[in-house]
Design a protein around this motif. Structure first.
Motif, PDB file in Angstrom:
ATOM      1  N   VAL A  81      64.697  41.805  63.358  1.00 25.47           N
ATOM      2  CA  VAL A  81      64.652  41.386  61.960  1.00 25.47           C
ATOM      3  C   VAL A  81      63.973  42.453  61.105  1.00 25.47           C
ATOM      4  O   VAL A  81      62.906  42.951  61.455  1.00 25.47           O
ATOM      5  N   THR A  82      64.587  42.790  59.992  1.00 23.21           N
ATOM      6  CA  THR A  82      63.995  43.720  59.038  1.00 23.21           C
ATOM      7  C   THR A  82      63.388  42.911  57.898  1.00 23.21           C
ATOM      8  O   THR A  82      64.075  42.065  57.304  1.00 23.21           O
ATOM      9  N   ILE A  83      62.129  43.164  57.605  1.00 25.38           N
ATOM     10  CA  ILE A  83      61.445  42.432  56.542  1.00 25.38           C
ATOM     11  C   ILE A  83      60.790  43.415  55.569  1.00 25.38           C
ATOM     12  O   ILE A  83      60.564  44.570  55.888  1.00 25.38           O
ATOM     13  N   TYR A  84      60.496  42.918  54.393  1.00 25.99           N
ATOM     14  CA  TYR A  84      59.750  43.668  53.388  1.00 25.99           C
ATOM     15  C   TYR A  84      58.391  42.978  53.278  1.00 25.99           C
ATOM     16  O   TYR A  84      58.256  41.969  52.590  1.00 25.99           O
ATOM     17  N   PRO A  85      57.390  43.474  53.994  1.00 32.23           N
ATOM     18  CA  PRO A  85      56.128  42.742  54.129  1.00 32.23           C
ATOM     19  C   PRO A  85      55.358  42.551  52.829  1.00 32.23           C
ATOM     20  O   PRO A  85      54.510  41.677  52.757  1.00 32.23           O
ATOM     21  N   THR A  86      55.636  43.330  51.800  1.00 34.14           N
ATOM     22  CA  THR A  86      54.906  43.150  50.553  1.00 34.14           C
ATOM     23  C   THR A  86      55.548  42.102  49.663  1.00 34.14           C
ATOM     24  O   THR A  86      54.957  41.687  48.685  1.00 34.14           O
ATOM     25  N   ASP A  87      56.754  41.645  49.972  1.00 32.36           N
ATOM     26  CA  ASP A  87      57.379  40.495  49.333  1.00 32.36           C
ATOM     27  C   ASP A  87      57.353  40.575  47.811  1.00 32.36           C
ATOM     28  O   ASP A  87      56.854  39.677  47.136  1.00 32.36           O
ATOM     29  N   ILE A  88      57.898  41.626  47.228  1.00 28.46           N
ATOM     30  CA  ILE A  88      57.895  41.784  45.774  1.00 28.46           C
ATOM     31  C   ILE A  88      58.822  40.737  45.153  1.00 28.46           C
ATOM     32  O   ILE A  88      60.035  40.781  45.324  1.00 28.46           O
ATOM     33  N   GLN A  89      58.243  39.804  44.421  1.00 22.66           N
ATOM     34  CA  GLN A  89      59.008  38.744  43.772  1.00 22.66           C
ATOM     35  C   GLN A  89      59.609  39.204  42.445  1.00 22.66           C
ATOM     36  O   GLN A  89      60.707  38.781  42.091  1.00 22.66           O
ATOM     37  N   GLN A  90      58.867  40.053  41.728  1.00 27.51           N
ATOM     38  CA  GLN A  90      59.345  40.555  40.445  1.00 27.51           C
ATOM     39  C   GLN A  90      58.831  41.966  40.190  1.00 27.51           C
ATOM     40  O   GLN A  90      57.725  42.301  40.610  1.00 27.51           O
ATOM     41  N   TYR A  91      59.645  42.723  39.481  1.00 28.12           N
ATOM     42  CA  TYR A  91      59.238  44.014  38.947  1.00 28.12           C
ATOM     43  C   TYR A  91      59.034  43.779  37.454  1.00 28.12           C
ATOM     44  O   TYR A  91      59.974  43.379  36.759  1.00 28.12           O
ATOM     45  N   LEU A  92      57.832  43.958  36.975  1.00 26.58           N
ATOM     46  CA  LEU A  92      57.522  43.701  35.575  1.00 26.58           C
ATOM     47  C   LEU A  92      57.531  44.999  34.781  1.00 26.58           C
ATOM     48  O   LEU A  92      56.998  46.013  35.235  1.00 26.58           O
ATOM     49  N   VAL A  93      58.121  44.954  33.596  1.00 24.02           N
ATOM     50  CA  VAL A  93      58.155  46.090  32.683  1.00 24.02           C
ATOM     51  C   VAL A  93      57.190  45.767  31.552  1.00 24.02           C
ATOM     52  O   VAL A  93      57.402  44.823  30.794  1.00 24.02           O
ATOM     53  N   LEU A  94      56.108  46.551  31.476  1.00 27.02           N
ATOM     54  CA  LEU A  94      55.113  46.364  30.416  1.00 27.02           C
ATOM     55  C   LEU A  94      55.333  47.413  29.341  1.00 27.02           C
ATOM     56  O   LEU A  94      55.582  48.577  29.659  1.00 27.02           O
TER      57      LEU A  94
END
Length: 150
Positions: A81-94
């Motif tokens: 299984v390949t996972i993305y351990p940091t689990d980025i839910q959103q990329y926010l643009v400020l």
């Protein structure tokens, strides 16, 4: 007792790439220089902000903000299984009109996953801010229906 722990976010995402494009509807009231940062959000909270990028947006133009491919954290393979351990839910643009992320507003949020909640979104991707309402950084709206759309 059951204990849940979420992975932290990477310290800071890479800076976005900015381009002022000719096909937009920004009026002279909102034209000017804008400062832009990226920030990650996952279930544990928020990352720091990227280094700043800035661009001048003239009347009749739009601001294209590219979230680079390097913003997607590296996957880890556990067994098959390949996972993305940091689990980025959103990329926010400020965005801000001054070079200060502490007073910036979230102008856009790009989801970290496809609708299935498992497959990470493909990067790079570009978000276009093309109308004056996209640059209303300190305002509020009465309800969801009053939010600007593309």
């Amino acid at each position: 007792m059951v204990r849940y722990q979420y992975a932290g976010t990477p310290a800071n995402p890479p800076a976005p790439t900015l381009n002022s494009s000719n096909s937009g509807n920004v009026t002279s009231a909102k034209a000017g220089t804008y400062y832009v940062w990226l920030q990650y959000q996952n279930r544990a909270g928020f990352s720091g902000v990227s280094t700043v990028a800035s661009a001048a947006v003239a009347t009749g133009k739009r601001l294209d903000i590219t979230i680079p491919g390097s913003a997607l954290p590296s996957p880890v393979t556990v067994g098959a299984v390949t996972i993305y351990p940091t689990d980025i839910q959103q990329y926010l643009v400020l965005i801000n009109t001054v070079n200060n992320p502490a007073t910036a507003a979230i102008a856009a949020a790009f989801p970290g996953y496809e609708a299935d909640g498992i497959t990470p979104k493909t990067l790079p991707t570009t978000i276009s801010l093309s109308r004056d309402s996209h640059f209303d950084l300190g305002g509020s709206v009465a309800n969801e229906a009053a939010l600007p759309s593309n």
